[in-house]
Design a protein around this motif. Structure first.
Motif, PDB file in Angstrom:
ATOM      1  N   GLN A 141       0.821  -1.221   0.000  1.00 58.86           N
ATOM      2  CA  GLN A 141       0.000   0.000   0.000  1.00 58.86           C
ATOM      3  C   GLN A 141       0.857   1.274   0.000  1.00 58.86           C
ATOM      4  OE1 GLN A 141      -3.506   0.001  -0.170  1.00 58.86           O
ATOM      5  NE2 GLN A 141      -2.928  -2.108  -0.672  1.00 58.86           N
ATOM      6  N   GLN A 142       2.162   1.098   0.218  1.00 60.36           N
ATOM      7  CA  GLN A 142       3.015   2.293   0.345  1.00 60.36           C
ATOM      8  C   GLN A 142       3.491   2.784  -1.029  1.00 60.36           C
ATOM      9  OE1 GLN A 142       6.762   1.664   2.380  1.00 60.36           O
ATOM     10  NE2 GLN A 142       7.238   3.858   2.406  1.00 60.36           N
ATOM     11  N   VAL A 143       3.093   4.017  -1.354  1.00 64.20           N
ATOM     12  CA  VAL A 143       3.608   4.625  -2.586  1.00 64.20           C
ATOM     13  C   VAL A 143       4.956   5.257  -2.231  1.00 64.20           C
ATOM     14  CG1 VAL A 143       3.173   6.257  -4.450  1.00 64.20           C
ATOM     15  CG2 VAL A 143       1.248   5.181  -3.263  1.00 64.20           C
TER      16      VAL A 143
ATOM     17  N   THR B  81      23.518  11.262  -2.613  1.00 61.22           N
ATOM     18  CA  THR B  81      24.336  11.818  -1.542  1.00 61.22           C
ATOM     19  C   THR B  81      23.445  12.482  -0.497  1.00 61.22           C
ATOM     20  OG1 THR B  81      26.068  13.389  -0.957  1.00 61.22           O
ATOM     21  CG2 THR B  81      24.743  13.953  -2.878  1.00 61.22           C
ATOM     22  N   HIS B  82      23.891  12.457   0.766  1.00 64.91           N
ATOM     23  CA  HIS B  82      23.199  13.219   1.805  1.00 64.91           C
ATOM     24  C   HIS B  82      23.862  14.573   1.997  1.00 64.91           C
ATOM     25  CE1 HIS B  82      21.278   9.393   3.140  1.00 64.91           C
ATOM     26  NE2 HIS B  82      20.298  10.240   3.322  1.00 64.91           N
ATOM     27  N   ASP B  83      24.990  14.772   1.311  1.00 68.26           N
ATOM     28  CA  ASP B  83      25.772  15.993   1.493  1.00 68.26           C
ATOM     29  C   ASP B  83      25.415  16.962   0.358  1.00 68.26           C
ATOM     30  OD1 ASP B  83      27.687  17.943   1.476  1.00 68.26           O
ATOM     31  OD2 ASP B  83      29.372  16.593   1.840  1.00 68.26           O
TER      32      ASP B  83
ATOM     33  N   ALA C  91      15.201  13.646   1.563  1.00 68.51           N
ATOM     34  CA  ALA C  91      15.131  13.220   2.961  1.00 68.51           C
ATOM     35  C   ALA C  91      15.275  11.706   3.060  1.00 68.51           C
ATOM     36  CB  ALA C  91      13.805  13.660   3.566  1.00 68.51           C
ATOM     37  N   SER C  92      15.684  11.252   4.234  1.00 69.29           N
ATOM     38  CA  SER C  92      15.846   9.815   4.456  1.00 69.29           C
ATOM     39  C   SER C  92      14.518   9.092   4.225  1.00 69.29           C
ATOM     40  CB  SER C  92      16.325   9.612   5.897  1.00 69.29           C
ATOM     41  OG  SER C  92      16.522   8.255   6.119  1.00 69.29           O
ATOM     42  N   GLY C  93      14.561   8.003   3.501  1.00 70.14           N
ATOM     43  CA  GLY C  93      13.367   7.188   3.275  1.00 70.14           C
ATOM     44  C   GLY C  93      12.495   7.656   2.119  1.00 70.14           C
ATOM     45  N   CYS C  94      12.961   8.650   1.348  1.00 71.87           N
ATOM     46  CA  CYS C  94      12.093   9.184   0.284  1.00 71.87           C
ATOM     47  C   CYS C  94      12.179   8.363  -1.008  1.00 71.87           C
ATOM     48  CB  CYS C  94      12.414  10.651   0.003  1.00 71.87           C
ATOM     49  SG  CYS C  94      13.968  10.868  -0.843  1.00 71.87           S
ATOM     50  N   GLY C  95      13.044   7.361  -1.072  1.00 73.62           N
ATOM     51  CA  GLY C  95      13.020   6.491  -2.243  1.00 73.62           C
ATOM     52  C   GLY C  95      14.221   6.583  -3.165  1.00 73.62           C
ATOM     53  N   LYS C  96      15.322   7.151  -2.688  1.00 76.46           N
ATOM     54  CA  LYS C  96      16.505   7.320  -3.545  1.00 76.46           C
ATOM     55  C   LYS C  96      17.111   5.962  -3.917  1.00 76.46           C
ATOM     56  CE  LYS C  96      18.493   9.916  -0.404  1.00 76.46           C
ATOM     57  NZ  LYS C  96      17.435   9.923   0.634  1.00 76.46           N
ATOM     58  N   THR C  97      17.303   5.118  -2.892  1.00 76.39           N
ATOM     59  CA  THR C  97      17.881   3.792  -3.176  1.00 76.39           C
ATOM     60  C   THR C  97      16.918   2.960  -4.012  1.00 76.39           C
ATOM     61  OG1 THR C  97      19.224   3.860  -1.181  1.00 76.39           O
ATOM     62  CG2 THR C  97      18.814   1.689  -2.107  1.00 76.39           C
ATOM     63  N   THR C  98      15.630   3.117  -3.772  1.00 75.55           N
ATOM     64  CA  THR C  98      14.626   2.401  -4.569  1.00 75.55           C
ATOM     65  C   THR C  98      14.779   2.770  -6.048  1.00 75.55           C
ATOM     66  OG1 THR C  98      13.126   2.364  -2.696  1.00 75.55           O
ATOM     67  CG2 THR C  98      12.137   2.091  -4.869  1.00 75.55           C
ATOM     68  N   PHE C  99      15.008   4.051  -6.318  1.00 70.52           N
ATOM     69  CA  PHE C  99      15.213   4.471  -7.711  1.00 70.52           C
ATOM     70  C   PHE C  99      16.461   3.797  -8.295  1.00 70.52           C
ATOM     71  CE2 PHE C  99      17.494   7.277 -10.627  1.00 70.52           C
ATOM     72  CZ  PHE C  99      16.613   7.218 -11.701  1.00 70.52           C
TER      73      PHE C  99
HETATM   74  N1  LIG Z   1      12.134  -4.200  -0.520  1.00 69.76           N
HETATM   75  C1  LIG Z   1      11.326  -3.359   0.139  1.00 69.76           C
HETATM   76  N2  LIG Z   1      10.134  -3.780   0.617  1.00 69.76           N
HETATM   77  C2  LIG Z   1       9.302  -2.938   1.252  1.00 69.76           C
HETATM   78  N3  LIG Z   1       9.551  -1.633   1.466  1.00 69.76           N
HETATM   79  C3  LIG Z   1      10.719  -1.149   1.020  1.00 69.76           C
HETATM   80  C4  LIG Z   1      11.671  -1.983   0.331  1.00 69.76           C
HETATM   81  N4  LIG Z   1      12.736  -1.218  -0.015  1.00 69.76           N
HETATM   82  C5  LIG Z   1      12.468   0.016   0.445  1.00 69.76           C
HETATM   83  N5  LIG Z   1      11.272   0.069   1.061  1.00 69.76           N
HETATM   84  C6  LIG Z   1      10.644   1.260   1.656  1.00 69.76           C
HETATM   85  O1  LIG Z   1      10.655   2.264   0.675  1.00 69.76           O
HETATM   86  C7  LIG Z   1      10.915   3.542   1.264  1.00 69.76           C
HETATM   87  C8  LIG Z   1      12.074   4.180   0.550  1.00 69.76           C
HETATM   88  O2  LIG Z   1      13.275   3.501   0.892  1.00 69.76           O
HETATM   89  P1  LIG Z   1      14.686   3.890   0.254  1.00 69.76           P
HETATM   90  O3  LIG Z   1      15.705   3.018   0.877  1.00 69.76           O
HETATM   91  O4  LIG Z   1      14.574   3.892  -1.209  1.00 69.76           O
HETATM   92  O5  LIG Z   1      14.856   5.399   0.766  1.00 69.76           O
HETATM   93  P2  LIG Z   1      16.141   6.341   0.704  1.00 69.76           P
HETATM   94  O6  LIG Z   1      15.690   7.678   0.230  1.00 69.76           O
HETATM   95  O7  LIG Z   1      17.225   5.679  -0.061  1.00 69.76           O
HETATM   96  O8  LIG Z   1      16.541   6.417   2.253  1.00 69.76           O
HETATM   97  P3  LIG Z   1      17.961   6.733   2.950  1.00 69.76           P
HETATM   98  O9  LIG Z   1      18.326   8.121   2.548  1.00 69.76           O
HETATM   99  O10 LIG Z   1      17.653   6.640   4.411  1.00 69.76           O
HETATM  100  O11 LIG Z   1      18.933   5.695   2.485  1.00 69.76           O
HETATM  101  C9  LIG Z   1      11.147   3.292   2.752  1.00 69.76           C
HETATM  102  O12 LIG Z   1       9.944   3.572   3.449  1.00 69.76           O
HETATM  103  C10 LIG Z   1      11.465   1.824   2.818  1.00 69.76           C
HETATM  104  O13 LIG Z   1      11.054   1.266   4.040  1.00 69.76           O
END
Ligand SMILES: Nc1ncnc2c1ncn2[C@@H]1O[C@H](COP(=O)(O)OP(=O)(O)OP(=O)(O)O)[C@@H](O)[C@H]1O
Length: 259
Positions: free
Chosen positions: A15-17, A198-200, A37-45
């Motif tokens: 359910q999480q966008v 980067t966070h910097d 910001a932390s958790g905004c989806g950078k690593t997901t991208f």
């Molecule tokens: N495999 C996964 N399954 C479920 N949720 C996930 C998964 N990977 C990431 N998330 C969620 O997606 C959101 C984005 O995570 P992501 O790691 O992409 O953020 P981020 O911007 O890289 O954070 P940070 O700066 O802290 O590294 C978070 O709420 C995380 O819990």
């Protein structure tokens, strides 16, 4: 044609966008820094670029075609924590990258072919300033040297795209400056297209050619997962208006919101 196209790209987990309405074109040779910001989806991208996470909706195209759903030699990656093999020397770590590629076609690589890989690996180590550390194991190298090794290990495979997830986050400021110079040199020399998280913010604004800010357009305190982040700022770094770094900083890291 753009190297990378994103059209209404969206990523959700259940359910999480996480990301939504991502639209951008990136040309070959650009160096895009990504902040947010932390958790905004950078690593997901980055994981979608790498091909280990599929988009939920929309398009993510490389050369006009959907990104293959598996990592490929065209996309190298370096993480914040050192991703080299501890039981191999620096030289063997770099050789391994190319040996993997060749062994897929030829089985184990020996003789003249192996000597050629050895020569190329030594030349690559020299490019990242590790020519004197070829026989050392990763635990004998400093953090900065290990990241140089990780870069060499990626670049020996001749990627077109380099994906960097906070590559210098664990390093001291003085060493980071040296790494910035090295990365800028490697970007130009290898004609790479780079995406770097980067966070910097200062690092984001001083390195590369373009900066993306990931942030949510809508915030709903009752339903925080209902809205994902988009690219809210897309800044060409040679044309940034005065004061933009301060505005971005206040947006991503407002008082009370965790960095
Ligand atoms: N495999 C996964 N399954 C479920 N949720 C996930 C998964 N990977 C990431 N998330 C969620 O997606 C959101 C984005 O995570 P992501 O790691 O992409 O953020 P981020 O911007 O890289 O954070 P940070 O700066 O802290 O590294 C978070 O709420 C995380 O819990």
């Amino acid at each position: 044609m753009s190297l990378l196209s994103m059209r209404q790209l969206e990523k959700r987990y259940g359910q999480q966008v996480v990301l939504e309405r991502m639209n951008a074109e990136v040309a070959e040779g650009e160096f895009v820094s990504i902040v947010g910001a932390s958790g905004c989806g950078k690593t997901t991208f980055l994981n979608m670029m790498l091909g280990i996470e599929p988009p939920s909706r929309g398009k993510l195209l490389l050369d006009g075609k959907p990104i293959p759903q598996e990592p490929g030699e065209d996309r190298g990656v370096v993480f914040q924590r050192y991703s080299v093999f501890p039981h191999l020397t620096a030289l063997e770590n770099v050789m391994l990258g190319e040996e993997f590629v060749q062994a897929r076609w030829l089985g184990r690589v020996w003789g003249r072919r192996r000597r050629a890989i050895n020569d190329r690996a030594r030349a690559m180590l020299a490019q990242v300033g590790l020519e004197h550390a070829a026989a050392k194991y990763p635990h004998q190298l400093s953090g900065g040297m290990q990241q140089r090794l990780a870069l060499a290990q990626s670049l020996i495979k001749k990627p077109r795209i380099l994906l960097l997830d906070e590559p210098f986050g664990a390093l001291d400021p003085g060493i980071r400056r040296d790494m910035h110079q090295l990365l800028t040199d490697l970007w130009r020399r290898h004609h790479l297209t780079i995406f770097m998280i980067t966070h910097d913010l200062t690092e984001g604004f001083s390195l590369g050619s373009r900066l993306w800010v990931f942030d949510k357009i809508h915030h709903d305190a009752q339903a925080p997962d209902a809205w994902g982040a988009s690219i809210t700022y897309d800044i060409q770094l040679d044309r940034q208006p005065a004061g933009v770094e301060q505005r971005v900083s206040e947006m991503i890291y407002p008082p009370g919101r965790e960095a």
